[in-house]
Every structure is written in C-alpha cells, then in structure tokens.
Design a protein around this motif. Structure first.
Motif, PDB file in Angstrom:
ATOM      1  N   ALA A  29       0.836  -1.198   0.000  1.00 30.96           N
ATOM      2  CA  ALA A  29       0.000   0.000   0.000  1.00 30.96           C
ATOM      3  C   ALA A  29       0.874   1.252   0.000  1.00 30.96           C
ATOM      4  CB  ALA A  29      -0.919   0.001   1.217  1.00 30.96           C
ATOM      5  N   TYR A  30       1.928   1.240   0.768  1.00 26.54           N
ATOM      6  CA  TYR A  30       2.865   2.365   0.801  1.00 26.54           C
ATOM      7  C   TYR A  30       3.447   2.614  -0.582  1.00 26.54           C
ATOM      8  CZ  TYR A  30       7.396   4.615   1.325  1.00 26.54           C
ATOM      9  OH  TYR A  30       8.492   5.421   1.153  1.00 26.54           O
ATOM     10  N   ARG A  31       3.930   1.546  -1.254  1.00 26.74           N
ATOM     11  CA  ARG A  31       4.519   1.688  -2.596  1.00 26.74           C
ATOM     12  C   ARG A  31       3.494   2.245  -3.579  1.00 26.74           C
ATOM     13  NH1 ARG A  31       8.834   3.089  -3.288  1.00 26.74           N
ATOM     14  NH2 ARG A  31       8.524   2.639  -5.460  1.00 26.74           N
ATOM     15  N   GLU A  32       2.263   1.758  -3.518  1.00 24.89           N
ATOM     16  CA  GLU A  32       1.219   2.246  -4.419  1.00 24.89           C
ATOM     17  C   GLU A  32       0.937   3.732  -4.182  1.00 24.89           C
ATOM     18  OE1 GLU A  32      -2.241  -0.260  -4.285  1.00 24.89           O
ATOM     19  OE2 GLU A  32      -1.113  -2.008  -4.932  1.00 24.89           O
ATOM     20  N   LEU A  33       0.929   4.149  -2.935  1.00 28.43           N
ATOM     21  CA  LEU A  33       0.700   5.561  -2.619  1.00 28.43           C
ATOM     22  C   LEU A  33       1.848   6.434  -3.124  1.00 28.43           C
ATOM     23  CD1 LEU A  33      -0.858   5.244   0.924  1.00 28.43           C
ATOM     24  CD2 LEU A  33      -2.016   5.977  -1.168  1.00 28.43           C
ATOM     25  N   VAL A  34       3.079   5.954  -2.991  1.00 34.01           N
ATOM     26  CA  VAL A  34       4.231   6.706  -3.491  1.00 34.01           C
ATOM     27  C   VAL A  34       4.152   6.823  -5.009  1.00 34.01           C
ATOM     28  CG1 VAL A  34       6.741   6.634  -3.805  1.00 34.01           C
ATOM     29  CG2 VAL A  34       5.755   6.181  -1.558  1.00 34.01           C
ATOM     30  N   GLU A  35       3.830   5.721  -5.695  1.00 32.84           N
ATOM     31  CA  GLU A  35       3.717   5.758  -7.157  1.00 32.84           C
ATOM     32  C   GLU A  35       2.588   6.696  -7.589  1.00 32.84           C
ATOM     33  OE1 GLU A  35       3.410   1.686  -8.394  1.00 32.84           O
ATOM     34  OE2 GLU A  35       5.411   1.224  -7.639  1.00 32.84           O
ATOM     35  N   LEU A  36       1.490   6.697  -6.867  1.00 28.17           N
ATOM     36  CA  LEU A  36       0.382   7.596  -7.166  1.00 28.17           C
ATOM     37  C   LEU A  36       0.818   9.052  -7.013  1.00 28.17           C
ATOM     38  CD1 LEU A  36      -2.607   7.989  -7.854  1.00 28.17           C
ATOM     39  CD2 LEU A  36      -3.089   7.808  -5.409  1.00 28.17           C
ATOM     40  N   LYS A  37       1.562   9.352  -5.964  1.00 27.33           N
ATOM     41  CA  LYS A  37       2.050  10.714  -5.728  1.00 27.33           C
ATOM     42  C   LYS A  37       2.996  11.140  -6.845  1.00 27.33           C
ATOM     43  CE  LYS A  37       2.661  14.552  -3.525  1.00 27.33           C
ATOM     44  NZ  LYS A  37       1.712  15.614  -3.773  1.00 27.33           N
ATOM     45  N   ILE A  38       3.872  10.247  -7.278  1.00 25.86           N
ATOM     46  CA  ILE A  38       4.784  10.557  -8.374  1.00 25.86           C
ATOM     47  C   ILE A  38       3.990  10.855  -9.642  1.00 25.86           C
ATOM     48  CG2 ILE A  38       6.533   9.575  -9.924  1.00 25.86           C
ATOM     49  CD1 ILE A  38       7.603   8.058  -7.400  1.00 25.86           C
ATOM     50  N   SER A  39       2.986  10.032  -9.935  1.00 23.47           N
ATOM     51  CA  SER A  39       2.145  10.246 -11.115  1.00 23.47           C
ATOM     52  C   SER A  39       1.433  11.592 -11.037  1.00 23.47           C
ATOM     53  CB  SER A  39       1.113   9.121 -11.255  1.00 23.47           C
ATOM     54  OG  SER A  39       1.745   7.895 -11.476  1.00 23.47           O
ATOM     55  N   GLN A  40       0.933  11.927  -9.861  1.00 21.92           N
ATOM     56  CA  GLN A  40       0.243  13.202  -9.673  1.00 21.92           C
ATOM     57  C   GLN A  40       1.194  14.368  -9.931  1.00 21.92           C
ATOM     58  OE1 GLN A  40      -1.000  14.008  -5.670  1.00 21.92           O
ATOM     59  NE2 GLN A  40      -2.265  15.746  -6.260  1.00 21.92           N
ATOM     60  N   GLU A  41       2.413  14.267  -9.434  1.00 24.40           N
ATOM     61  CA  GLU A  41       3.385  15.340  -9.625  1.00 24.40           C
ATOM     62  C   GLU A  41       3.721  15.516 -11.101  1.00 24.40           C
ATOM     63  OE1 GLU A  41       6.615  14.346  -7.016  1.00 24.40           O
ATOM     64  OE2 GLU A  41       5.485  14.932  -5.236  1.00 24.40           O
ATOM     65  N   ILE A  42       3.852  14.416 -11.838  1.00 22.95           N
ATOM     66  CA  ILE A  42       4.114  14.494 -13.277  1.00 22.95           C
ATOM     67  C   ILE A  42       2.922  15.138 -13.979  1.00 22.95           C
ATOM     68  CG2 ILE A  42       4.403  13.131 -15.392  1.00 22.95           C
ATOM     69  CD1 ILE A  42       6.023  11.126 -13.611  1.00 22.95           C
ATOM     70  N   TYR A  43       1.712  14.722 -13.636  1.00 16.46           N
ATOM     71  CA  TYR A  43       0.503  15.251 -14.251  1.00 16.46           C
ATOM     72  C   TYR A  43       0.360  16.753 -14.015  1.00 16.46           C
ATOM     73  CZ  TYR A  43      -4.423  15.957 -15.327  1.00 16.46           C
ATOM     74  OH  TYR A  43      -5.597  16.438 -15.839  1.00 16.46           O
ATOM     75  N   GLU A  44       0.765  17.219 -12.858  1.00 17.00           N
ATOM     76  CA  GLU A  44       0.603  18.630 -12.506  1.00 17.00           C
ATOM     77  C   GLU A  44       1.659  19.547 -13.116  1.00 17.00           C
ATOM     78  OE1 GLU A  44       0.497  18.467  -8.243  1.00 17.00           O
ATOM     79  OE2 GLU A  44      -1.654  18.073  -8.214  1.00 17.00           O
ATOM     80  N   ARG A  45       2.699  18.996 -13.722  1.00 12.90           N
ATOM     81  CA  ARG A  45       3.745  19.829 -14.320  1.00 12.90           C
ATOM     82  C   ARG A  45       3.157  20.655 -15.473  1.00 12.90           C
ATOM     83  NH1 ARG A  45       8.441  15.267 -14.959  1.00 12.90           N
ATOM     84  NH2 ARG A  45       8.943  15.111 -12.750  1.00 12.90           N
TER      85      ARG A  45
END
Length: 79
Positions: A29-45
């Motif tokens: 669950a931790y890894r999935e949350l980190v990957e989700l956060k990374i995806s969100q940061e890329i999307y927001e660029r």
C-alpha cells in the motif's frame, strides 16, 4: 490494493490524547501511494498540461493516426 483494504489494514498510532499521529501501512500500500504521488506530480507539471492541451487540439482538428497494433505504431514512429 483497494482503498477499503488499505483502511482495513492500516494501523493508527495515537498520542497520549488519543489523536492519530502516525500510520503503519502494508508495504504494498505504501509503494502504491508513493507511485500515485509521483504520477500526480508528473501530471501537474506545466509541460505535461500543455502536452495534454496540444493533444486535445490535435484530436479535435483530426490530426490523428489509428493503428491496429502497438508494433504497427512503433514501425510508424521509426520512420
């Protein structure tokens, strides 16, 4: 891992006043949350947002190509 599964497996650590201060999660669950956060940061660029807007304009203007397979698309890209 589904959100309800994360909530069921998460363990809250509370302070002396009973206020939650930390959470223990299953590693998956931790890894999935980190990957989700990374995806969100890329999307927001800004450059990602501009690429999305540009792609939408291309689609609206009919500047698209359709491929039956990924291999066909890759061959087209290699030209």
């Amino acid at each position: 891992m589904q959100a309800h599964a994360i909530l069921e497996k998460a363990k809250l650590i509370k302070n002396a006043k009973g206020k939650p201060v930390k959470v223990v999660l299953p590693y998956r669950a931790y890894r999935e949350l980190v990957e989700l956060k990374i995806s969100q940061e890329i999307y927001e660029r800004p450059e990602t947002q501009e690429a999305i807007r540009s792609a939408k304009r291309d689609v609206a203007a009919g500047r698209v190509r359709r491929f039956k397979t990924v291999a066909e698309a890759l061959r087209w890209l290699d030209k």
